[in-house]
Design a protein around this motif. Structure first.
Motif, mmCIF file in Angstrom:
data_model
loop_
_atom_site.group_PDB
_atom_site.id
_atom_site.type_symbol
_atom_site.label_atom_id
_atom_site.label_comp_id
_atom_site.label_asym_id
_atom_site.label_seq_id
_atom_site.Cartn_x
_atom_site.Cartn_y
_atom_site.Cartn_z
ATOM 1 N N LEU A 115 0.796 -1.238 0.000
ATOM 2 C CA LEU A 115 0.000 0.000 0.000
ATOM 3 C C LEU A 115 0.832 1.294 0.000
ATOM 4 N N PRO A 116 1.937 1.381 0.750
ATOM 5 C CA PRO A 116 2.690 2.646 0.695
ATOM 6 C C PRO A 116 3.153 2.964 -0.735
ATOM 7 N N TYR A 117 3.521 1.915 -1.470
ATOM 8 C CA TYR A 117 3.979 2.100 -2.853
ATOM 9 C C TYR A 117 2.815 2.565 -3.748
ATOM 10 N N PHE A 118 1.665 1.883 -3.651
ATOM 11 C CA PHE A 118 0.491 2.257 -4.458
ATOM 12 C C PHE A 118 -0.005 3.661 -4.079
ATOM 13 N N ARG A 119 0.017 3.968 -2.791
ATOM 14 C CA ARG A 119 -0.471 5.289 -2.334
ATOM 15 C C ARG A 119 0.400 6.395 -2.897
ATOM 16 N N ALA A 120 1.739 6.159 -2.896
ATOM 17 C CA ALA A 120 2.661 7.180 -3.397
ATOM 18 C C ALA A 120 2.457 7.427 -4.893
ATOM 19 N N ARG A 121 2.133 6.367 -5.638
ATOM 20 C CA ARG A 121 1.941 6.594 -7.094
ATOM 21 C C ARG A 121 0.472 6.828 -7.448
#
Ligand SMILES: NC(=O)c1ccc[n+]([C@@H]2O[C@H](COP(=O)([O-])OP(=O)(O)OC[C@H]3O[C@@H](n4cnc5c(N)ncnc54)[C@H](OP(=O)(O)O)[C@@H]3O)[C@@H](O)[C@H]2O)c1
Length: 269
Positions: A115-121
């Motif tokens: 989720l941190p990766y998806f949220r950032a992009r």
């Protein structure tokens, strides 16, 4: 731009078939599994990574490896899972916990890590493999069903907050599918000293085994997963493979006591 999907439990069954199908369709595939040693990819688009959903470090390493090898991850498919099936009274807390550690907390762990990766992009898709057994139940599957009912509740609630930040969540509800699920992966729980249960176990298990001989293929489920990943809709649930569409429709349409009568008629005959 070539899209990339990371799949858990891609060593066999639905996970493997989905890896092959997405690669055929031109996606890059990070096929993750507990023991990737000796695996031969069917396509140059597939790469293998070690990932055990009960081991957070292995999840992080697989995600980082896939991002670095493919330049990003567009979708994560939470597929790893197995069935602890049998007499509840015979189940130790250790086996009960293992079932939840894999099917529920493992799925949540992978979701937390991506989720941190998806949220950032501001984009990404999570595809959770539930089951028609996430909204219905069959005898002797109390542990397995309770994990899949948890996956359904978790996923349905989570999809609202993710939608608000640009991330999609999809749920796949397979029917009876011929994979290693009912053989190699099965954790059959029984204790013959619990004599009262044994006639029921024999009848029910033999009818359940019979239903797997007419099960649908992993490829059927893989095609539905591909549709879910690419149809551009915000649809949440996708039944996949016989008899999931019919059974889930019946569950909605007919009174509960009729539905339970139907299950008993099939499994206790
Ligand atoms: N087959 C069905 O009728 C059916 C119906 C509805 C839903 N489903 C769901 O579909 C999913 C896939 O099952 P399948 O039918 O394809 O069965 P399968 O062929 O037995 O595949 C299960 C996969 O999960 C992996 N796995 C188990 N524990 C794991 C862990 N701790 N970490 C990472 N991977 C783990 C297995 O890996 P190893 O090779 O290392 O054991 C295997 O790759 C499961 O979530 C299952 O509940 C199946």
């Amino acid at each position: 731009m070539t899209r990339t999907i990371l799949i858990t439990g891609a060593s066999s069954g639905i996970g493997r078939a989905t890896a092959d199908y997405f690669a055929q369709k031109g996606w890059n595939v990070a096929a993750t599994m507990r023991s990737p040693e000796g695996q031969k990819p069917s396509s140059p688009r597939i790469r293998y990574y070690r990932l055990d959903v009960t081991d957070t470090e292995s999840i992080r390493l697989a995600i980082d490896g896939a991002i670095s090898d493919f330049g990003g991850i567009d979708a994560v498919m939470n597929n790893a899972g197995y069935g602890a099936v049998g007499v509840f009274e015979a189940a130790s807390m250790e086996r009960i916990k293992r079932q939840f550690e894999t099917n529920v907390f493992g799925l949540m762990n992978v979701t937390s890590c991506i989720l941190p990766y998806f949220r950032a992009r501001k984009s990404g898709m999570i595809i959770n493999i539930s089951s028609m057994g996430g909204k219905t139940t069959f005898p002797l599957y109390s542990l397995y069903h309770s994990t899949k009912w948890a996956v359904e509740g978790f996923s349905e609630s989570l999809h609202y907050e993710l939608r608000a930040i640009g991330i999609k969540l999809k749920m796949i509800e397979p029917g009876v599918i011929k994979t290693d699920f009912n053989t190699r992966s099965l954790d059959f729980i029984n204790d013959e000293k619990l004599a009262e249960y044994q006639p029921y176990v024999q009848t029910a298990m033999s009818n359940i085994e019979q239903s797997y001989t007419t099960g649908d293929t992993s490829e059927t489920v893989a095609k539905t997963i591909y549709r879910a990943a690419t149809d551009g809709s915000s649809r949440l649930r996708y039944p996949a493979g016989k008899p999931a569409p019919l059974l889930l429709a019946l569950r909605k349409l007919i009174p509960e006591r009729w539905f339970i009568g139907l299950v008993r008629g099939q499994i206790e005959k």
